[in-house]
Write an enzyme that holds these catalytic residues in place. Structure first.
Site, PDB file in Angstrom:
ATOM      1  N   HIS A 184     -12.592  -4.354  -0.715  1.00 40.85           N
ATOM      2  CA  HIS A 184     -13.127  -3.007  -0.896  1.00 40.85           C
ATOM      3  C   HIS A 184     -14.648  -2.965  -1.004  1.00 40.85           C
ATOM      4  O   HIS A 184     -15.276  -1.980  -0.646  1.00 40.85           O
ATOM      5  CB  HIS A 184     -12.433  -2.308  -2.067  1.00 40.85           C
ATOM      6  CG  HIS A 184     -11.078  -1.833  -1.675  1.00 40.85           C
ATOM      7  ND1 HIS A 184      -9.928  -2.511  -1.998  1.00 40.85           N
ATOM      8  CD2 HIS A 184     -10.700  -0.796  -0.901  1.00 40.85           C
ATOM      9  CE1 HIS A 184      -8.900  -1.883  -1.460  1.00 40.85           C
ATOM     10  NE2 HIS A 184      -9.338  -0.843  -0.789  1.00 40.85           N
ATOM     11  N   ARG A 285     -10.793   8.477   0.161  1.00 44.53           N
ATOM     12  CA  ARG A 285     -10.202   7.533  -0.799  1.00 44.53           C
ATOM     13  C   ARG A 285     -10.452   8.083  -2.199  1.00 44.53           C
ATOM     14  O   ARG A 285     -11.418   7.704  -2.866  1.00 44.53           O
ATOM     15  CB  ARG A 285     -10.861   6.158  -0.680  1.00 44.53           C
ATOM     16  CG  ARG A 285     -10.522   5.393   0.585  1.00 44.53           C
ATOM     17  CD  ARG A 285     -11.106   3.994   0.529  1.00 44.53           C
ATOM     18  NE  ARG A 285     -10.520   3.098   1.504  1.00 44.53           N
ATOM     19  CZ  ARG A 285     -11.059   2.825   2.697  1.00 44.53           C
ATOM     20  NH1 ARG A 285     -12.202   3.346   3.048  1.00 44.53           N
ATOM     21  NH2 ARG A 285     -10.444   1.995   3.524  1.00 44.53           N
ATOM     22  N   ARG A 321      -6.414  11.399   0.582  1.00 40.76           N
ATOM     23  CA  ARG A 321      -5.402  10.390   0.284  1.00 40.76           C
ATOM     24  C   ARG A 321      -5.195  10.399  -1.227  1.00 40.76           C
ATOM     25  O   ARG A 321      -6.171  10.300  -1.982  1.00 40.76           O
ATOM     26  CB  ARG A 321      -5.877   9.024   0.744  1.00 40.76           C
ATOM     27  CG  ARG A 321      -4.757   8.035   0.662  1.00 40.76           C
ATOM     28  CD  ARG A 321      -4.892   6.703   0.144  1.00 40.76           C
ATOM     29  NE  ARG A 321      -6.099   6.114  -0.256  1.00 40.76           N
ATOM     30  CZ  ARG A 321      -6.536   4.959   0.243  1.00 40.76           C
ATOM     31  NH1 ARG A 321      -5.900   4.371   1.219  1.00 40.76           N
ATOM     32  NH2 ARG A 321      -7.623   4.401  -0.249  1.00 40.76           N
ATOM     33  N   GLU A 410       1.266   1.509   6.094  1.00 39.11           N
ATOM     34  CA  GLU A 410       0.567   0.318   5.602  1.00 39.11           C
ATOM     35  C   GLU A 410       1.548  -0.822   5.357  1.00 39.11           C
ATOM     36  O   GLU A 410       1.154  -1.938   5.070  1.00 39.11           O
ATOM     37  CB  GLU A 410      -0.142   0.625   4.274  1.00 39.11           C
ATOM     38  CG  GLU A 410      -1.106   1.783   4.369  1.00 39.11           C
ATOM     39  CD  GLU A 410      -2.011   1.884   3.159  1.00 39.11           C
ATOM     40  OE1 GLU A 410      -3.159   1.439   3.248  1.00 39.11           O
ATOM     41  OE2 GLU A 410      -1.552   2.405   2.131  1.00 39.11           O
ATOM     42  N   ASP A 434      -4.186  -2.775   5.017  1.00 36.85           N
ATOM     43  CA  ASP A 434      -2.984  -3.178   4.290  1.00 36.85           C
ATOM     44  C   ASP A 434      -1.853  -3.562   5.237  1.00 36.85           C
ATOM     45  O   ASP A 434      -1.064  -4.455   4.927  1.00 36.85           O
ATOM     46  CB  ASP A 434      -2.529  -2.052   3.348  1.00 36.85           C
ATOM     47  CG  ASP A 434      -3.293  -2.106   2.035  1.00 36.85           C
ATOM     48  OD1 ASP A 434      -3.433  -3.212   1.491  1.00 36.85           O
ATOM     49  OD2 ASP A 434      -3.766  -1.055   1.572  1.00 36.85           O
ATOM     50  N   ARG A 444      -5.619  -9.601   1.319  1.00 40.40           N
ATOM     51  CA  ARG A 444      -6.798  -9.140   2.057  1.00 40.40           C
ATOM     52  C   ARG A 444      -8.110  -9.499   1.378  1.00 40.40           C
ATOM     53  O   ARG A 444      -9.173  -9.387   1.973  1.00 40.40           O
ATOM     54  CB  ARG A 444      -6.725  -7.627   2.304  1.00 40.40           C
ATOM     55  CG  ARG A 444      -6.739  -6.810   1.038  1.00 40.40           C
ATOM     56  CD  ARG A 444      -6.348  -5.371   1.312  1.00 40.40           C
ATOM     57  NE  ARG A 444      -7.504  -4.519   1.561  1.00 40.40           N
ATOM     58  CZ  ARG A 444      -7.437  -3.205   1.694  1.00 40.40           C
ATOM     59  NH1 ARG A 444      -6.267  -2.587   1.647  1.00 40.40           N
ATOM     60  NH2 ARG A 444      -8.505  -2.495   1.894  1.00 40.40           N
ATOM     61  N   CYS A 481      -6.950   4.648  10.158  1.00 44.46           N
ATOM     62  CA  CYS A 481      -8.078   4.815   9.241  1.00 44.46           C
ATOM     63  C   CYS A 481      -8.461   3.504   8.564  1.00 44.46           C
ATOM     64  O   CYS A 481      -9.286   3.482   7.673  1.00 44.46           O
ATOM     65  CB  CYS A 481      -7.774   5.891   8.193  1.00 44.46           C
ATOM     66  SG  CYS A 481      -6.377   5.495   7.147  1.00 44.46           S
TER      67      CYS A 481
HETATM   68  C1  PEP Z   1      -5.939   0.502   4.740  1.00 42.21           C
HETATM   69  O1  PEP Z   1      -5.220  -0.182   4.001  1.00 42.21           O
HETATM   70  O2  PEP Z   1      -6.162   0.223   5.941  1.00 42.21           O
HETATM   71  C2  PEP Z   1      -6.603   1.700   4.213  1.00 42.21           C
HETATM   72  C3  PEP Z   1      -7.265   2.503   5.025  1.00 42.21           C
HETATM   73  O3  PEP Z   1      -6.567   1.896   2.858  1.00 42.21           O
HETATM   74  P1  PEP Z   1      -7.445   1.032   1.823  1.00 42.21           P
HETATM   75  O4  PEP Z   1      -8.384   0.188   2.619  1.00 42.21           O
HETATM   76  O5  PEP Z   1      -8.170   1.986   0.952  1.00 42.21           O
HETATM   77  O6  PEP Z   1      -6.401   0.253   1.106  1.00 42.21           O
HETATM   78 MG    MG Z   2      -4.601   0.689   2.134  1.00 40.84          MG
END
Ligand code: PEP
Ligand code: MG
Length: 558
Positions: A184, A285, A321, A410, A434, A444, A481
């Site tokens: 993140h 987000r 979201r 996801e 995800d 990740r 996304c």
């Molecule tokens: C993803 O998982 O691709 C997503 C867009 O959500 P986040 O990255 O916030 O988990």
């Molecule tokens: Mg995600």
């Protein structure tokens, strides 16, 4: 010239001096009790005063939220009851670094229990504790230092909270030793439009003041760059600026529309989009709003924030979201469970099992904001695994009065049954970050598993293509996304598979728009087919890249 390699985030290139950010200090187990407790108490008191002075100086040099956060933290460092309690412990024979930890811990518990405004101060107090302890141990204060000049911030890692308070006027780029493309922190850096290289393993050797050239497109950090490297960075910046002149809607060369949308995390991000050529927000987000909060956000506060975002976007689309708390985005007011595998636990939509009021308050706030502003929000739930969950979420959102409801894809289970899920919702949006993590069973956050998390992994491409096909059959939108939408080569493959919108950090829009504009839909389909025919991730990317127009490869340094 020494060249460090890592994983680039974004396409930009910058040159500037290094400013190192340091980690939170760990107090060694074997620190001796001071021989002279009185002298140690005086020293501790001086450490608090020095921390307060540094924070005041930084606060004076900052504006807005950063000024407020730093001023509040400085006051805390000078608080007589805190300093008095810690020095009393040292006079009674405690090890100073431990005394600070214990006293701060007691106050943090009190603040948290008091809730509301007091609970918000717990984070400031933890920051004071870490700074004082660092001084006592002779270590640099943790976090990003005050930046006297535009700099490249280099850190072992930065928490999303550290990244959120970066002084954007002074940060040129970010280099992180750990992490991966979809951790993140990297996402937030991309969000801010900062060229970033993560997993730059040898970055530990970089020192304050070293001059580095950060090339996000190539994933390189060049130490002491020569004139040619500096000139190349300037050329890239000019090329990207030229591409930004195209402000049209997303479409292939022959006019097949592919909506171009932005990912945002705060209402300020939404405000920044007012003058940006983008068709809307494909991913808000919302959990980013609450990363530092100690108590659940109230309905009224959420409504105000969402109304700001809706107003900033006007007629443009905006997809909220619902809270994606858990795993690497813990929120202090949820996830109290001690989970062994938090990424597989009560995360995201699953919180409806333990804290349903969070979801219902949030949906009510989004609906109330729509009512206030006349906006038409879309809403989607993260990490949905089954058709029942999708149907249940859709029913909750519609009952709250929200018209357009979707879920994120996801988890492979949902991608495989996308047709059944689409029967209950108006759209789906694929979170490839995800989806890759759960398809490949690879955390990740583990940079060393980057090869498994590669967005070109054939199994992930199959799941994305299957979901896109289900959307085409149902006549419903299927967006992407995750970070893969920001990749100008992958964007072509996604368009070729039938993806209807791509949502990304605003800084990535120009490159993706140009890439789409330079290829026909037929060319995109050929690129998708070539990638899907490959057996491995590197082969899939190479096959796709081979079909990309040479001028696009050149301009974007692909
Ligand atoms: C993803 O998982 O691709 C997503 C867009 O959500 P986040 O990255 O916030 O988990
Ligand atoms: Mg995600």
């Amino acid at each position: 010239m020494r060249v460090l390699t890592g994983v680039g985030v974004g396409r930009g290139a910058v040159v500037g001096p290094v400013a190192r950010a340091y980690p939170v200090p760990v107090v060694p187990a074997d620190l001796p009790v001071p021989a002279d407790p009185e002298a140690a108490a005086v020293e501790l008191s001086a450490a608090f005063a020095a921390v307060a002075a540094t924070l005041h100086a930084r606060a004076d040099a900052a504006t807005g939220t950063l000024h407020e956060v730093l001023s509040a933290t400085a006051l805390m460092a000078a608080d007589p009851s805190l300093v008095g309690a810690a020095t009393a412990k040292v006079r009674a024979g405690a090890v100073p670094a431990r005394a600070v930890g214990e006293v701060a811990g007691q106050f943090i518990d009190l603040f948290t229990a008091a809730g509301g405004y007091m609970a918000e101060r717990a984070t400031d107090l933890a920051s004071v504790r870490d700074r004082v302890v660092a001084r006592l141990l002779g270590l640099p204060e943790p976090g990003v230092p005050a930046l006297g000049r535009p700099s490249v911030v280099v850190a072992e890692d930065l928490s999303p909270a550290d990244t959120a308070v970066l002084d954007l006027d002074k940060v040129l780029g970010i280099v992180i030793e750990r992490g991966g493309r979809t951790s993140h922190t990297a996402i937030i850096a991309g969000q801010l439009g900062l060229p970033c290289v993560v997993r730059a393993t040898d970055a530990a050797g970089l020192e304050d003041g070293d001059v580095v050239a950060v090339d996000a497109a190539r994933g390189t950090v060049t130490v002491d760059p020569d004139e040619a490297v500096v000139a190349a960075a300037q050329t890239r910046r000019a090329a990207l600026a030229a591409l930004a002149a195209d402000t049209g809607d997303g479409a292939t060369a022959d006019g097949h529309p592919v909506q171009l949308l932005a990912n945002i995390g705060t209402a300020q991000d939404a405000a920044r989009l007012e003058d940006v050529a983008v068709q809307g927000v494909g991913l808000f987000r919302t959990e980013v709003l609450f990363l530092g909060a100690q108590t659940a956000p109230a309905l009224e506060d959420q409504t105000t924030t969402y109304a700001h975002a809706l107003s900033a976007l006007g007629e443009r689309k905006i997809v909220f979201r619902t809270l994606d708390a858990g795993a690497d985005k813990p929120l202090a007011f949820v996830n109290q469970l001690d989970e062994e595998n938090p990424a597989l636990g009560i995360r995201a939509y699953r919180l409806v099992r333990t804290a349903p009021e969070l979801l219902h308050t949030q949906l009510a706030a989004i609906a109330a904001a729509a009512e206030q502003t006349g906006g038409r929000p879309w809403v989607m739930a993260p990490m949905v695994a089954t058709v029942e969950e999708a149907a249940e979420f859709a029913a909750s959102a519609r009952a709250a009065g929200i018209g357009t409801v979707g879920v994120m894809v996801e988890i492979p289970a949902v991608a495989l049954r996308a047709a059944d899920v689409l029967a209950h919702v108006d759209f789906v949006s694929i979170g490839t970050n995800d989806l890759a993590q759960y398809t490949m069973a690879a955390d990740r956050l583990r940079g060393e598993l980057a090869d498994l998390l590669d967005i070109w992994q054939p199994a992930v491409l199959d799941l994305v293509a299957g979901t896109a096909a289900a959307g085409l059959a149902a006549g419903k939108p299927v967006g992407v996304c995750g970070e893969s939408a920001a990749d100008p080569v992958m964007a072509l493959a996604l368009a070729g598979m039938g993806i209807t919108s791509l949502s990304m950090a605003p800084a990535a829009l120009a490159g993706v728009r140009y890439s789409l504009r330079s290829h026909s839909l037929e060319a995109c389909r050929a690129i998708a087919a070539a990638a899907r025919a490959a057996r491995t991730a590197p082969e899939a990317r190479a096959a796709a890249l081979a079909l990309v127009a040479p001028e696009v490869r050149e301009a974007l340094a692909l």
